[in-house]
Design a protein around this motif. Structure first.
Motif, short mmCIF file in Angstrom:
data_model
loop_
_atom_site.label_atom_id
_atom_site.label_comp_id
_atom_site.label_asym_id
_atom_site.label_seq_id
_atom_site.Cartn_x
_atom_site.Cartn_y
_atom_site.Cartn_z
N VAL A 280 0.84 -1.20 0.00
CA VAL A 280 0.00 0.00 0.00
C VAL A 280 0.88 1.26 0.00
N ALA A 281 1.89 1.28 0.87
CA ALA A 281 2.77 2.45 0.96
C ALA A 281 3.56 2.65 -0.33
N GLY A 282 4.03 1.55 -0.92
CA GLY A 282 4.78 1.65 -2.16
C GLY A 282 3.95 2.17 -3.31
N ALA A 283 2.70 1.70 -3.40
CA ALA A 283 1.80 2.16 -4.47
C ALA A 283 1.50 3.64 -4.30
N HIS A 284 1.28 4.06 -3.07
CA HIS A 284 0.98 5.46 -2.79
C HIS A 284 2.15 6.35 -3.20
N ALA A 285 3.38 5.88 -2.97
CA ALA A 285 4.57 6.68 -3.29
C ALA A 285 4.69 6.95 -4.79
N CYS A 286 4.15 6.07 -5.61
CA CYS A 286 4.27 6.22 -7.06
C CYS A 286 3.39 7.34 -7.62
N THR A 287 2.51 7.89 -6.80
CA THR A 287 1.55 8.89 -7.29
C THR A 287 2.07 10.32 -7.18
N GLY A 288 3.29 10.49 -6.70
CA GLY A 288 3.86 11.84 -6.58
C GLY A 288 5.29 11.86 -7.05
N LYS A 289 5.84 13.05 -7.18
CA LYS A 289 7.22 13.21 -7.63
C LYS A 289 8.19 13.03 -6.45
N GLY A 290 9.32 12.40 -6.74
CA GLY A 290 10.34 12.24 -5.72
C GLY A 290 9.80 11.52 -4.50
N ASN A 291 10.04 12.11 -3.33
CA ASN A 291 9.56 11.50 -2.09
C ASN A 291 8.46 12.35 -1.45
N GLU A 292 7.68 13.02 -2.28
CA GLU A 292 6.64 13.90 -1.75
C GLU A 292 5.34 13.17 -1.42
N ALA A 293 5.09 12.02 -2.04
CA ALA A 293 3.83 11.30 -1.80
C ALA A 293 4.01 10.29 -0.67
N LEU A 294 4.10 10.79 0.55
CA LEU A 294 4.28 9.94 1.72
C LEU A 294 2.94 9.63 2.35
N ILE A 295 2.70 8.36 2.61
CA ILE A 295 1.42 7.95 3.18
C ILE A 295 1.43 8.13 4.70
N GLY A 296 0.28 8.47 5.26
CA GLY A 296 0.12 8.58 6.71
C GLY A 296 -0.48 7.32 7.29
N PRO A 297 -0.48 7.19 8.61
CA PRO A 297 -0.97 5.95 9.23
C PRO A 297 -2.45 5.69 8.98
N ASP A 298 -3.28 6.72 8.97
CA ASP A 298 -4.72 6.51 8.75
C ASP A 298 -4.98 5.99 7.35
N GLU A 299 -4.31 6.61 6.36
CA GLU A 299 -4.47 6.15 4.97
C GLU A 299 -3.94 4.73 4.80
N LEU A 300 -2.84 4.44 5.44
CA LEU A 300 -2.22 3.11 5.32
C LEU A 300 -3.17 2.04 5.84
N LEU A 301 -3.68 2.23 7.02
CA LEU A 301 -4.53 1.22 7.63
C LEU A 301 -5.91 1.14 6.94
N ALA A 302 -6.40 2.27 6.47
CA ALA A 302 -7.70 2.26 5.79
C ALA A 302 -7.63 1.49 4.48
N ALA A 303 -6.49 1.58 3.81
CA ALA A 303 -6.35 0.89 2.52
C ALA A 303 -6.19 -0.61 2.70
#
Length: 303
Positions: A280-303
């Motif tokens: 989940v965290a890896g997929a989320h990271a692909c949606t932004g440039k560089g290291n700007e698309a960092l997932i938070g704990p609520d998003e991580l667990l909800a997904a």
């Protein structure tokens, strides 16, 4: 945890080594056609690299992170410091005589990349024991980047009984440089691309010859594979997660996977569930440039 009391711990994760600056060049396709000059879109620079990305990702998940490294006394090093400070990472650096590490990453439209890494640390560079040991004594988990000086922390890590992870990236299972990290870590990550069809045998060898409790091979859109000391010697597949938005950049996706996995591990979840959180965290990271698309704990667990 041997010789440590839980109420004395201060850090959830201690990251050692692996900061730097990526220069990202977007191209139509890989490999790039041979030409004297190729027009590209805006060339961007992103401070982070693997250690910085893991520190930022774990901090964004709410973990208490300490990051130790060598950094150049140069403008690129200042960019790294600014990015880590903006991400809330507690960072301490020693000055590297060789300057801040760099990489040039060619990224095509699908997000696939090719990286040219300039590690530049002198071979005899060592991190002083009195610099890192107080932090080792106060952490729940250590993550070592495969910078050469980091391998010399293993004796103290083992003496303290602190769990340690590492990411071998695209190791082919043969290069000697990676073997200390592969065989002396409790949790080993690597890319399936490095060993290709030999990846299962490489994972088995790490478990057989080393101290790892588990080995995790990531395969991008192909998901990931988990093999553990207590389980079957056949890699157990974990599906990839569909990104929640269009893929922009795969830089840092593997580092984000590590963060999601460690978040689950520190919460006591089983290996497969940790791998799902990593996906989940890896997929989320692909949606932004560089290291700007960092997932938070609520998003991580909800997904």
């Amino acid at each position: 945890m041997a010789q440590q009391q839980t109420d004395q711990l201060h850090h959830d994760v201690l990251v050692v080594g692996g900061s730097g600056v990526d220069t990202v060049v977007r191209v139509d396709s890989l490999p790039v056609p041979l030409a004297d000059s190729v027009s590209v879109g805006p060339i961007l620079e992103w401070p982070g690299h693997t250690g910085g990305n893991v520190a930022l990702g774990c901090r964004n998940l709410g973990l208490n992170v300490k990051f130790l490294d060598y950094l150049g006394d140069d403008w690129t090093g200042e960019r790294v410091r600014e990015r880590l400070a903006r991400g809330g990472v507690d960072f301490e650096a020693l000055i590297s005589p060789a300057g801040t590490r760099r990489a040039v990453n060619l990224v095509e439209k699908t997000g696939r990349r090719m990286s040219f890494h300039d590690g530049r640390d002198p071979a005899d560079l060592r991190m002083p024991r009195d610099f890192y040991l107080p932090h080792l004594e106060r952490t729940r988990h250590v993550h070592l980047s495969i910078t050469n000086f980091a391998r010399f922390l293993y004796d103290d890590i083992e003496a303290l009984g602190v769990p340690v992870s590492t990411d071998l990236h695209d190791w082919d299972g043969l290069a000697d440089y990676h073997k200390d990290f592969a065989l002396r870590s409790d949790l080993v990550f690597l890319s399936a691309a490095g060993a290709s069809e030999r990846i299962a045998s490489v994972m088995r060898e790490i478990l057989r010859e080393g101290r790892a409790e588990a080995v995790v091979a990531t395969a991008g859109a192909g998901g990931s594979y988990v093999m553990s000391r207590e389980g079957s010697r056949t890699p157990r597949p974990v599906r990839a997660t569909v990104p929640p938005a269009p893929v922009v950049d795969s830089n840092g996706a593997g580092d984000a996977y590590v963060c999601g996995f460690l978040y689950g591990r520190l919460a006591g979840r089983d290996l497969e569930e940790c791998a799902r959180l990593g996906a989940v965290a890896g997929a989320h990271a692909c949606t932004g440039k560089g290291n700007e698309a960092l997932i938070g704990p609520d998003e991580l667990l909800a997904a």
